[in-house]
Design a protein around this motif. Structure first.
Motif, short mmCIF file in Angstrom:
data_model
loop_
_atom_site.label_atom_id
_atom_site.label_comp_id
_atom_site.label_asym_id
_atom_site.label_seq_id
_atom_site.Cartn_x
_atom_site.Cartn_y
_atom_site.Cartn_z
N GLN A 97 0.66 -1.28 -0.10
CA GLN A 97 -0.19 0.22 0.03
C GLN A 97 0.72 1.23 -0.01
O GLN A 97 0.57 2.20 -0.72
CB GLN A 97 -1.06 -0.13 1.40
N ALA A 98 2.10 1.07 0.89
CA ALA A 98 2.67 2.37 1.00
C ALA A 98 3.50 2.60 -0.58
O ALA A 98 3.50 3.87 -1.02
CB ALA A 98 3.81 2.18 2.05
N ILE A 99 4.26 1.57 -1.21
CA ILE A 99 4.82 1.47 -2.63
C ILE A 99 3.63 2.22 -3.38
O ILE A 99 3.86 3.05 -4.23
CB ILE A 99 5.15 0.38 -2.77
N ALA A 100 2.31 1.74 -3.31
CA ALA A 100 1.41 2.12 -4.29
C ALA A 100 1.09 3.90 -4.28
O ALA A 100 1.18 4.57 -5.19
CB ALA A 100 0.01 1.40 -4.24
N GLN A 101 0.93 4.17 -2.85
CA GLN A 101 0.78 5.45 -2.67
C GLN A 101 1.85 6.33 -3.17
O GLN A 101 1.96 7.43 -3.48
CB GLN A 101 0.55 5.65 -1.18
N VAL A 102 3.24 6.01 -2.70
CA VAL A 102 4.34 6.84 -3.04
C VAL A 102 4.41 6.99 -4.72
O VAL A 102 4.80 7.98 -5.36
CB VAL A 102 5.74 6.08 -2.56
N ASN A 103 4.24 5.70 -5.35
CA ASN A 103 4.23 5.64 -7.09
C ASN A 103 3.08 6.70 -7.58
O ASN A 103 3.43 7.19 -8.58
CB ASN A 103 4.16 4.26 -7.40
#
Length: 106
Positions: A97-103
């Motif tokens: 979820q964090a990776i998706a938000q950063v991307n």
């Protein structure tokens, strides 16, 4: 500049970008973890947001192990029974979820 030099520079730039994205994703994961822990502690709104910021700051100072120590101590102080293993599982769950938000730039 030779082809080799350009390739080397490209690899260096990619490495730097990847490391920056990794740092941002870990910080975002820690923020999400902090919000989750704040909820377990009975906090919401601004108090939860402030707590999440302290969790992120703990990572800068103490790394992932410091984050885990902090949240376990905070949970124990409020008699909330969550184990280190449960914290680690939650961190693993939050990372995509964090990776998706950063991307996504959010």
């Amino acid at each position: 500049m030779t082809t080799f030099d350009r390739r080397e520079e490209g690899f260096e730039n990619k490495f730097a970008h990847d490391e920056e994205m990794k740092f941002k994703a870990e910080a975002r994961r820690n923020k999400l973890l902090g919000l989750w822990v704040a909820e377990k502690l009975g906090s919401s709104g601004e108090a939860a947001s402030d707590y999440a910021k302290t969790v992120v700051a703990t990572d800068v100072d103490g790394g992932e192990a410091g984050v885990i120590r902090k949240v376990i101590a905070d949970l124990a102080a409020k008699d909330v029974a969550i184990t280190e293993a449960q914290i680690r599982v939650r961190m693993d769950e939050l990372m995509p979820q964090a990776i998706a938000q950063v991307n996504a730039g959010t």
